[in-house]
Design an enzyme around this catalytic site. Structure first.
Site, PDB file in Angstrom:
ATOM      1  N   SER A 227       0.794  -1.220   0.000  1.00  0.00           N
ATOM      2  CA  SER A 227       0.000   0.000   0.000  1.00  0.00           C
ATOM      3  C   SER A 227       0.837   1.286   0.000  1.00  0.00           C
ATOM      4  CB  SER A 227      -0.953  -0.041   1.196  1.00  0.00           C
ATOM      5  OG  SER A 227      -1.872   1.002   1.120  1.00  0.00           O
ATOM      6  N   HIS A 228       0.754   2.030   1.094  1.00  0.00           N
ATOM      7  CA  HIS A 228       1.382   3.348   1.202  1.00  0.00           C
ATOM      8  C   HIS A 228       2.787   3.264   1.780  1.00  0.00           C
ATOM      9  CE1 HIS A 228      -0.742   1.987   4.685  1.00  0.00           C
ATOM     10  NE2 HIS A 228       0.077   2.702   5.437  1.00  0.00           N
TER      11      HIS A 228
ATOM     12  N   ASP B 294      -1.705   6.687  -3.286  1.00  0.00           N
ATOM     13  CA  ASP B 294      -0.659   5.887  -2.631  1.00  0.00           C
ATOM     14  C   ASP B 294      -0.140   4.827  -3.606  1.00  0.00           C
ATOM     15  OD1 ASP B 294      -2.866   4.157  -2.588  1.00  0.00           O
ATOM     16  OD2 ASP B 294      -2.312   3.273  -0.664  1.00  0.00           O
TER      17      ASP B 294
ATOM     18  N   ASP C 126      -0.599   1.642  -4.207  1.00  0.00           N
ATOM     19  CA  ASP C 126      -1.525   0.770  -4.937  1.00  0.00           C
ATOM     20  C   ASP C 126      -2.772   1.510  -5.404  1.00  0.00           C
ATOM     21  OD1 ASP C 126      -2.395   0.999  -2.275  1.00  0.00           O
ATOM     22  OD2 ASP C 126      -3.406  -0.939  -2.310  1.00  0.00           O
TER      23      ASP C 126
ATOM     24  N   ASP D 270      -5.278   3.002  -4.074  1.00  0.00           N
ATOM     25  CA  ASP D 270      -6.612   2.986  -3.467  1.00  0.00           C
ATOM     26  C   ASP D 270      -6.852   4.209  -2.590  1.00  0.00           C
ATOM     27  OD1 ASP D 270      -4.884   2.091  -1.502  1.00  0.00           O
ATOM     28  OD2 ASP D 270      -6.110   0.374  -0.899  1.00  0.00           O
ATOM     29  N   ARG D 271      -5.787   4.927  -2.233  1.00  0.00           N
ATOM     30  CA  ARG D 271      -5.960   6.139  -1.423  1.00  0.00           C
ATOM     31  C   ARG D 271      -5.899   7.388  -2.287  1.00  0.00           C
ATOM     32  NH1 ARG D 271      -2.922   5.438   4.321  1.00  0.00           N
ATOM     33  NH2 ARG D 271      -3.497   3.251   4.655  1.00  0.00           N
TER      34      ARG D 271
ATOM     35  N   LYS E 248     -11.426   0.659  -1.730  1.00  0.00           N
ATOM     36  CA  LYS E 248     -11.435   2.103  -1.907  1.00  0.00           C
ATOM     37  C   LYS E 248     -10.720   2.428  -3.212  1.00  0.00           C
ATOM     38  CE  LYS E 248      -7.616   2.509   1.404  1.00  0.00           C
ATOM     39  NZ  LYS E 248      -7.725   1.476   2.461  1.00  0.00           N
TER      40      LYS E 248
END
Ligand code: VG1
Ligand code: CO
Length: 601
Positions: free
Chosen positions: A143-144, A318, A320, A322-323, A418
């Site tokens: 992720s982030h 981010d 991936d 999703d953010r 998300k």
């Protein structure tokens, strides 16, 4: 294009019980992996942990075993991720293990790239050349968190609905990792060229096995075009009165940004920052907030060295994708406000929602801005624990259309994750709608105008989050235990608070958040410690379930202001009294040795 290769009888069981020390080591690593995996389905760890012999293999086999043989045999599996370091090796390993476990076909985004939301879209929407549909997906991302040989890697499993595996499955994976003795791998299967689009067919001991390498963005772009009015967004973006920029922080969002913002919506190529996906995110931290998205923050006229002529709109994603972080000219939109504003404007601005919202939801630590909108628009409303999977159940049951988290996550029921680019398109749709009559010269309604108008209508929730990263795990536990202990006497808490500051309201109640899923009745306990004040203010303390080293304490601070003459204050200044209470009540410095948080958002 088809590539046909025969591979030799491959079914190998590799036994791990070769040496006693090996076993001990192996078990201790797995216990670590599954701690974070258990709470959020993400096994996020340092690359060095993942590259230890059998480590990734064990996670993958434990997942196959958790799904049961009938579900795996003959299935179609998506395997891709944000492109971080080790992804390409991991994809080859998972392909070989899928073949040996009887999976019929593996779908891989070109170069192994698929954003988390795109994986969800592919699982739900894509139909293979032979009519096949996906049954699940391994997403390779942390992720982030940063990437590279000394940084993080991660893996998670998503189900047939395109959403994260539910606790029932992740608990099984966890149990399996403690007892697993063998895994299956088709070692004779050659590496597949994932840089070229096309289907490779193999025939092995279980019959046919295909690897389908496909374009990473086309399914996702098609879905976005079915949700938003691209024509009206294009008018906004190409208007000389509007300006735009997007920062992918070298994450996988870059693979979508050019297609969507430049090719479809007419943005200038120069409006894209850091949009080439890199294995190490260019050495940066692909976390879209005011601390880590430095270049975008400066470009938007914020931060220490602001640019002089910032664009009207800026956003970041981010690793991936999703953010999302949404910024206006010299203006930051908090994620909690963002979801409330999207919900308040969705029906008028976004064709997908034109017939109304089924309901809205937020995670517990997210501010109550969405609650006020839900009440005023008479919408179903849900408060769920942190983590996207809780929204998925509501969406599958048709109870929720728009949802969000304070941690820069916003999305809808178009998928079960998300969606960073969706959130940007939602904001552009609102801007396009509000400006439809003044793109030829009238006064532009700006991001800041939209947010301030929202506060004037609904009141403002001042909000901040303090993160204490990589704190000693024992100290973090003690801090939390102490906060729970204090909850047994609210009157003592209030005496303490009044002793610290006299200008803060009393605590009305305090508890540990517990959630009963209205759809399946499952109960999730210990989801964060809450102190709820008489004036609607809140303090929330949680331990992160995604950190990869030590413990991360999150402190969420919120205060509601209804009086529209007082909604324009600086948020850190407005929240200073509550911050002081939170730090002293929790004895943050005493327990953690930290005088300041690692990140403030
Ligand atoms: C964090 C966020 C949470 C989010 C999760 C996954 O979890 O706070 O809101 O759902 O990351 O985000 P935690 O437990 O560290 O607070 V992602 O972008 O990895 O899907
Ligand atoms: Co993410």
């Amino acid at each position: 294009m088809f590539r046909i290769t025969e591979y030799p009888p491959p079914r190998l069981s590799v036994y791990l019980t070769r040496s006693l020390s090996g076993i001990t080591h192996f078990l201790s690593i797995l216990a670590n992996l599954t701690l974070s995996e258990k709470s959020l389905t993400n096994g996020e760890k340092k690359v060095k942990v993942f590259t230890q012999p059998h480590y990734l293999h064990n996670f993958v086999q434990s997942t196959f075993n958790a799904l049961s043989a009938e579900k795996v045999k003959g299935s179609t599996l998506v395997v891709s991720g944000d492109g971080r370091y080790y992804s390409k090796d991991a994809i080859q390993i998972i392909i070989k293990m899928a073949a040996a476990n009887g999976v019929r076909r593996v779908w891989v985004g070109q170069d192994g790239l698929l954003s988390t939301p795109a994986v969800s879209a592919v699982v739900r929407e894509r139909v293979g050349a032979d009519g096949s549909k996906a049954n699940g997906a391994f997403i390779l991302t942390a992720s982030h968190n940063p990437g590279g040989p000394n940084e993080d890697f991660g893996i998670k499993y998503n189900m047939e609905n395109g959403g994260p595996a539910p606790e029932g499955i992740t608990d099984k994976i966890f149990e399996n990792t403690k007892t697993i003795k063998e895994y299956f791998i088709a070692e004779g299967l050659p590496d597949v060229d994932i840089s070229a689009i096309g289907i490779s067919n193999f025939s092995g001991p279980d019959g046919q096995f295909d690897v389908d390498v496909f374009d990473s963005s086309s399914d996702y772009v098609k879905l976005m075009k079915s949700i938003f009015d691209f024509q009206s967004i294009k008018k906004l973006i190409t208007s000389p009165h509007f300006s735009f920029c997007y920062d992918a922080l070298h994450g996988v969002a870059g693979a979508y940004a050019k297609r969507i913002f430049v090719e479809e919506l007419g943005a200038e190529e120069s409006s894209l920052l850091n949009c080439v996906p890199k294995e190490d995110f260019g050495g940066g931290h692909p976390d879209p907030n005011l601390t880590y998205a430095k270049e975008l923050v400066a470009r938007m006229g914020l931060g220490k060295n602001p640019d002089s002529n910032p664009p009207e709109f800026g956003a970041a994603a981010d690793g991936d994708a999703d953010r999302n972080m949404v910024l206006g000219k010299k203006f930051f939109v908090t994620p909690s406000d963002s979801v409330a504003i999207i919900a308040a404007n969705a029906v008028q601005s976004i064709p997908y929602f034109s017939s109304g919202l089924k309901g809205v939801a937020r995670s517990m630590p997210t501010s109550a801005a969405l609650d006020v909108v839900a009440k005023s628009l008479n919408l179903k409303f849900f408060e769920v624990p942190t983590g996207w999977k809780f929204f998925g159940n509501l969406m599958d049951a048709g109870l929720c259309s728009v949802c969000g988290e304070e941690s820069f996550g916003t999305g809808s029921d178009h998928i079960r994750e998300k969606d960073g680019i969706w959130a940007v398109l939602a904001w552009l749709s609102i801007l396009a709608h509000k400006n439809k009559d003044n793109l030829d010269g009238g006064n532009l309604v700006t991001v800041e105008d939209i947010v301030k108008q929202h506060w004037a209508t609904y009141g403002r929730h001042y909000y901040t989050r303090y993160d204490y990263e990589n704190v000693d795990a024992g100290a973090a536990k003690e801090l939390m235990a102490n906060l729970v202990k204090l909850q047994s006497s609210i009157s003592d808490v209030n005496t303490t608070i009044t002793g610290i500051r006299s200008d803060v309201a009393n605590v009305a109640s305090a508890d540990e958040f517990e959630y009963k899923d209205p759809v399946d009745g499952s109960i999730s306990k210990n989801q964060g410690i809450r102190y709820l004040f008489e004036d609607g203010s809140r303090l929330v303390f949680r331990l992160s379930g995604t950190g990869s080293e030590g413990a991360t304490i999150r402190l969420y601070i919120e205060q509601y202001e209804k009086d529209s003459s007082k909604t324009g204050r600086d948020s850190q200044e407005a929240l200073a009294p509550l911050v002081e209470i939170a730090l002293k009540l929790s004895k943050m410095q005493e327990f953690t040795g930290r005088s300041a948080p690692t990140v403030i958002t």
